[in-house]
Design an enzyme around this catalytic site. Sequence first.
Site, PDB file in Angstrom:
ATOM      1  N   ILE A 104       0.831  -1.199   0.000  1.00 48.77           N
ATOM      2  CA  ILE A 104       0.000   0.000   0.000  1.00 48.77           C
ATOM      3  C   ILE A 104       0.869   1.254   0.000  1.00 48.77           C
ATOM      4  CG2 ILE A 104      -1.792   1.271   1.272  1.00 48.77           C
ATOM      5  CD1 ILE A 104      -2.741  -1.441   0.210  1.00 48.77           C
ATOM      6  N   ARG A 118       7.390  13.813  19.937  1.00 52.73           N
ATOM      7  CA  ARG A 118       6.878  12.697  19.143  1.00 52.73           C
ATOM      8  C   ARG A 118       5.597  13.131  18.441  1.00 52.73           C
ATOM      9  NH1 ARG A 118      10.761   9.278  17.877  1.00 52.73           N
ATOM     10  NH2 ARG A 118      11.716   8.249  19.668  1.00 52.73           N
ATOM     11  N   ALA A 153      17.560   5.572  21.390  1.00 54.83           N
ATOM     12  CA  ALA A 153      17.108   4.487  20.513  1.00 54.83           C
ATOM     13  C   ALA A 153      17.153   4.947  19.069  1.00 54.83           C
ATOM     14  CB  ALA A 153      15.693   4.071  20.891  1.00 54.83           C
ATOM     15  N   GLU A 173      23.720   5.122  17.586  1.00 49.08           N
ATOM     16  CA  GLU A 173      22.660   5.912  18.210  1.00 49.08           C
ATOM     17  C   GLU A 173      23.111   6.508  19.542  1.00 49.08           C
ATOM     18  OE1 GLU A 173      19.811   6.973  17.044  1.00 49.08           O
ATOM     19  OE2 GLU A 173      19.971   5.892  15.150  1.00 49.08           O
ATOM     20  N   GLU A 176      22.963  10.517  19.757  1.00 42.64           N
ATOM     21  CA  GLU A 176      21.954  11.112  20.639  1.00 42.64           C
ATOM     22  C   GLU A 176      22.523  11.628  21.955  1.00 42.64           C
ATOM     23  OE1 GLU A 176      18.413   8.776  21.137  1.00 42.64           O
ATOM     24  OE2 GLU A 176      17.982   8.804  18.991  1.00 42.64           O
ATOM     25  N   SER A 191       4.553  -4.006  18.694  1.00 42.62           N
ATOM     26  CA  SER A 191       3.096  -4.053  18.455  1.00 42.62           C
ATOM     27  C   SER A 191       2.768  -5.211  17.529  1.00 42.62           C
ATOM     28  CB  SER A 191       2.621  -2.736  17.822  1.00 42.62           C
ATOM     29  OG  SER A 191       2.909  -1.654  18.656  1.00 42.62           O
ATOM     30  N   GLY A 227       0.394  -7.068  16.922  1.00 46.22           N
ATOM     31  CA  GLY A 227      -0.918  -7.190  16.309  1.00 46.22           C
ATOM     32  C   GLY A 227      -0.982  -6.605  14.908  1.00 46.22           C
ATOM     33  N   GLU A 259       7.943  -4.696  13.864  1.00 44.40           N
ATOM     34  CA  GLU A 259       9.086  -4.023  14.479  1.00 44.40           C
ATOM     35  C   GLU A 259       9.580  -4.791  15.700  1.00 44.40           C
ATOM     36  OE1 GLU A 259      10.475   0.297  16.255  1.00 44.40           O
ATOM     37  OE2 GLU A 259       8.415  -0.349  16.592  1.00 44.40           O
ATOM     38  N   GLU A 275      19.106  15.150  10.458  1.00 43.59           N
ATOM     39  CA  GLU A 275      18.744  16.563  10.249  1.00 43.59           C
ATOM     40  C   GLU A 275      17.349  16.916  10.760  1.00 43.59           C
ATOM     41  OE1 GLU A 275      17.097  16.602   5.665  1.00 43.59           O
ATOM     42  OE2 GLU A 275      19.217  16.998   6.016  1.00 43.59           O
TER      43      GLU A 275
END
Length: 181
Positions: free
Chosen positions: A14, A64, A76, A92, A96, A113, A115, A119, A140
């Site tokens: 998709i 976020r 992360a 990372e 960070e 997740s 369901g 990931e 960036e």
Amino acid sequence: MMNFEEKTIRSKKIYNGRIINLQLDEVTLPNGKTSTREIIKHPGAVAIIAVTENNKIIFVKQYRKALEKELVEIPAGKLEEGESPEVTAIRELEEETGFTTDVLKYVTSFYTSPGFADEIIYLYETTNLKKLGEKKALDEDEFVELMELSITEAEKLMESEHIHDAKTAFAIQYIKSKGMK
């Protein structure tokens, strides 16, 4: 014993994005009927529990967009194609936080997740931090504020929902279970 496997009949892509891909799968269910599944494909990620020599955990505060709020999280980031989780964890951590390490302990991995997404996050711990001479550049479009917190301070941020994501909550509970205060 029942077999719960769902057999894919067809899969339709998709959307292909920079971070995720979305596909629609038509499946045969264990009872023989058909259904559809919307699935997010993700390359995986790492998270790092970075503990300083004075027993503080390094966190980053960042906005976020999906939640429309700032969160405080452990460092992360997403795996790059062909990159091992260990290499991603060091990259990372350096980008960070401005710290690096030569001692990285694998803790566990978990699906975020299951369901609707594949990931997986690989969780690492380090207590052997070394300050970089010069901090590596963030992506960036990435803006973070570094924070060093005790377990007690982190738990207070969990109560106020400033720490409100599963990987960070898991990391805090893991460190606490090891006796860190």
